[in-house]
Design a protein around this motif. Sequence first.
Motif, short mmCIF file in Angstrom:
data_model
loop_
_atom_site.label_atom_id
_atom_site.label_comp_id
_atom_site.label_asym_id
_atom_site.label_seq_id
_atom_site.Cartn_x
_atom_site.Cartn_y
_atom_site.Cartn_z
N PRO B 197 0.83 -1.21 0.00
CA PRO B 197 0.00 0.00 0.00
C PRO B 197 0.87 1.26 0.00
O PRO B 197 1.48 1.59 1.02
N PHE B 198 0.94 1.88 -1.15
CA PHE B 198 1.90 2.95 -1.41
C PHE B 198 1.59 4.19 -0.56
O PHE B 198 2.45 4.75 0.11
N ALA B 199 0.32 4.61 -0.59
CA ALA B 199 -0.06 5.82 0.16
C ALA B 199 0.20 5.61 1.65
O ALA B 199 0.71 6.50 2.35
N ASP B 200 -0.11 4.39 2.13
CA ASP B 200 0.09 4.11 3.56
C ASP B 200 1.56 4.21 3.96
O ASP B 200 1.89 4.58 5.08
N LYS B 201 2.43 3.83 3.03
CA LYS B 201 3.86 3.91 3.34
C LYS B 201 4.24 5.37 3.59
O LYS B 201 4.92 5.69 4.56
N TRP B 202 3.81 6.26 2.71
CA TRP B 202 4.12 7.68 2.89
C TRP B 202 3.53 8.19 4.20
O TRP B 202 4.18 8.94 4.93
N LYS B 203 2.30 7.77 4.47
CA LYS B 203 1.65 8.22 5.72
C LYS B 203 2.46 7.75 6.92
O LYS B 203 2.68 8.50 7.88
N ALA B 204 2.90 6.50 6.86
CA ALA B 204 3.67 5.96 7.98
C ALA B 204 4.97 6.73 8.19
O ALA B 204 5.50 6.79 9.28
N PHE B 205 5.48 7.32 7.10
CA PHE B 205 6.70 8.13 7.20
C PHE B 205 6.41 9.58 7.60
O PHE B 205 7.29 10.42 7.58
N GLY B 206 5.14 9.86 7.91
CA GLY B 206 4.81 11.19 8.43
C GLY B 206 4.38 12.21 7.39
O GLY B 206 4.38 13.41 7.64
N TRP B 207 4.04 11.72 6.20
CA TRP B 207 3.63 12.63 5.13
C TRP B 207 2.10 12.67 5.00
O TRP B 207 1.41 11.72 5.36
N ILE B 208 1.62 13.77 4.46
CA ILE B 208 0.21 13.87 4.06
C ILE B 208 0.15 13.42 2.60
O ILE B 208 1.03 13.77 1.80
N VAL B 209 -0.85 12.64 2.26
CA VAL B 209 -0.93 12.08 0.90
C VAL B 209 -2.14 12.63 0.15
O VAL B 209 -3.25 12.66 0.69
N LYS B 210 -1.93 13.08 -1.06
CA LYS B 210 -3.03 13.49 -1.95
C LYS B 210 -2.96 12.58 -3.17
O LYS B 210 -1.90 12.51 -3.82
N GLU B 211 -4.04 11.90 -3.47
CA GLU B 211 -4.03 11.05 -4.67
C GLU B 211 -4.90 11.70 -5.73
O GLU B 211 -6.05 12.08 -5.46
#
Lengths: 337, 280
Positions: B197-211
């Motif tokens: 899960p790509f978006a979740d990876k970014w979130k786990a790294f502390g980022w906000i995700v916009k798809e």
Amino acid sequence: MAADGLTYTIVDTANMSTAEIYGKVLCDLAEKHKEIVGLSADLAKSTKMGQFAATFPDRFFNAGIAEQNMFGMAAGLAKAGLTPFVSTFAVFASLRAAEQVRTDICYQKLNVKIIATHAGTSFGQAGTTHHCTEDLAVMRSFANMVVIAPADGIETANAVMAAYEHKGPVYIRINRGFDPFLYEKSDYGFQIGKAVQLKDGTDITIIACGAAAYNAYHAAGILEKEDKLSVRVINMHTIKPIDEEAILKAVMETRRIVTFEDHNIVGGLGSAVAEVIVKSGKGCAFETVGIPDQYAIIGLPEDLQNYYGFDQNKIIEKVRQIMGKDFEQTEDWEDEV
Amino acid sequence: MPLTQQEIQQFTAKACQLRKDAIDTVYWAGGGHIGGSLSFTEIMILLYYKYARIDPKNPGWDDRDRIVVSKGHAGVGYAPILADKGYFPKELLKEFNHTGSILGMHLDGNKVPGVDVSTGSLGHGLPITVGLGIGARLQGKSWLTYCVLGDGECDEGSVWEAAMAAAHYKVTNIITIVDRNRMMIDGPTEEVMRLEPFADKWKAFGWIVKEVDGHDFNQLADAIEYTQKEDKAPVVIIAHTIKGKCVDFMEDKYEWHYGGLDSEKVELAKACIEKHYCEL
Ligand SMILES: Cc1ncc(C[n+]2csc(CCOP(=O)(O)OP(=O)(O)O)c2C)c(N)n1
């Protein structure tokens, strides 16, 4: 006869790029040796590791675009008793993952074979991020590493087979695309660490590796005919361990040596040869030709070979220039030691 | 809707033209990374024609926004944009890859005006972007750094090391866009090395995700404007795109990551592109 009784000729390999020949040899070896595994980092197709991947899908691992992890995994596979062959572009093998290669593989004397493609300026149009003019220097400085720069596809076949036979890490750098054939058959006695004398001569010795070896051989033929020069040509396919005997013989017998390589003149073949000469205490006229410590220009590989002085014409010019220099031939060299 | 009707029309025409220019450039170059040069067109247009504060007449302007094209292999798509912006004469595209040309497959910032960072080795762009962002902030500068990543590129550990650092140092003056075309060289990203899960990876790294749909100017523009304003955490825009977009025989085909085109294929590709825009 090469290892495993496999021999390759120009006929079996006609119309194959150097990397395709590697792919074929790897498949032949893997057929016999079930402990061979393959790894690439999203460059299976480009490095021709893809042939192995298609033939032995269960023994191939694509690391994705993650070279450091790939070399780390290769180290683990080797520790587990397998024989990993790892292929990516030379620049990523020798620079991106340099520490994994040094610390995980060389330091621990692991049996990993690195076949790195697109070496030197053979991917000339791609620019500096993809040129690799530092790998011989880097890899040569890693203890336990064997470093080979084959001259053509047939020699690549030999090098890959010899790498398998050798226990320990081996780095082989090959070019992108097609290399003109220097050899017609693989049974000319290839041995790691033993240079091949392509032509004997007494006036000057050319020591070359990789693409420059073919150019040097043909340049020497022309120099002999047109200039009546007796030119010795040595294909120094193994940069480490280097064939000291062949170099010292050339020092004494021809007293002029010039090296040609598709690599920075810092740290590669020229430097390796220089170390041997200097250590011996015997002097001789000596020059190194390669990329003159800069990032190479963009262009077709054949144009870059000309630009950086190791195509056939530039080799001829260089030899003429060296022969035209005032150089004491009468001095008693034995005194200088 | 952040964009006017007129802007949409202008950018759409630009996308049509720049995609055809990329095709021509592959022809002149004797081959090129065409797939990923057709997937990032809308992203690049919004950066170069709408959001980035840049001055092609003064490429070294200190206060310009920086643009880091981390997927540096997309040179045949990138160079026509720089030429169109006036960084160098369009004629130079005809020398792409030729010996001695300033234009090689991966654009060199030492040689090509308008290129802020020399890329081509994947996984380098985001770390440099984080450094640029911290550097601007430290000096009280208002310029922003835009970074365009490939999705396959996100296999590289260095991308995630940079992601960790950006969140840690709260680097919010950077705009990071991933061209999520789901293809790399050896195959689809999910088959070669799974990213989801790509978006979740970014979130786990502390980022906000916009798809967003990476070919939809309004969605992209919305996300970019949101990111420019957001100052609590770094934002990654995952732009869902199609590799080889607008050329039927290339669309979604990883085999067209890199390729050559003869004059017949060039015409065919350009006809596909024109047809695509006529049907809009
Ligand atoms: C460090 C590194 N490893 C390998 C490569 C070779 N390479 C060039 S493009 C590419 C695939 C890139 O895929 P992606 O990031 O998804 O780009 P896109 O599909 O948008 O073109 C690879 C492996 C490289 N340029 N850099």
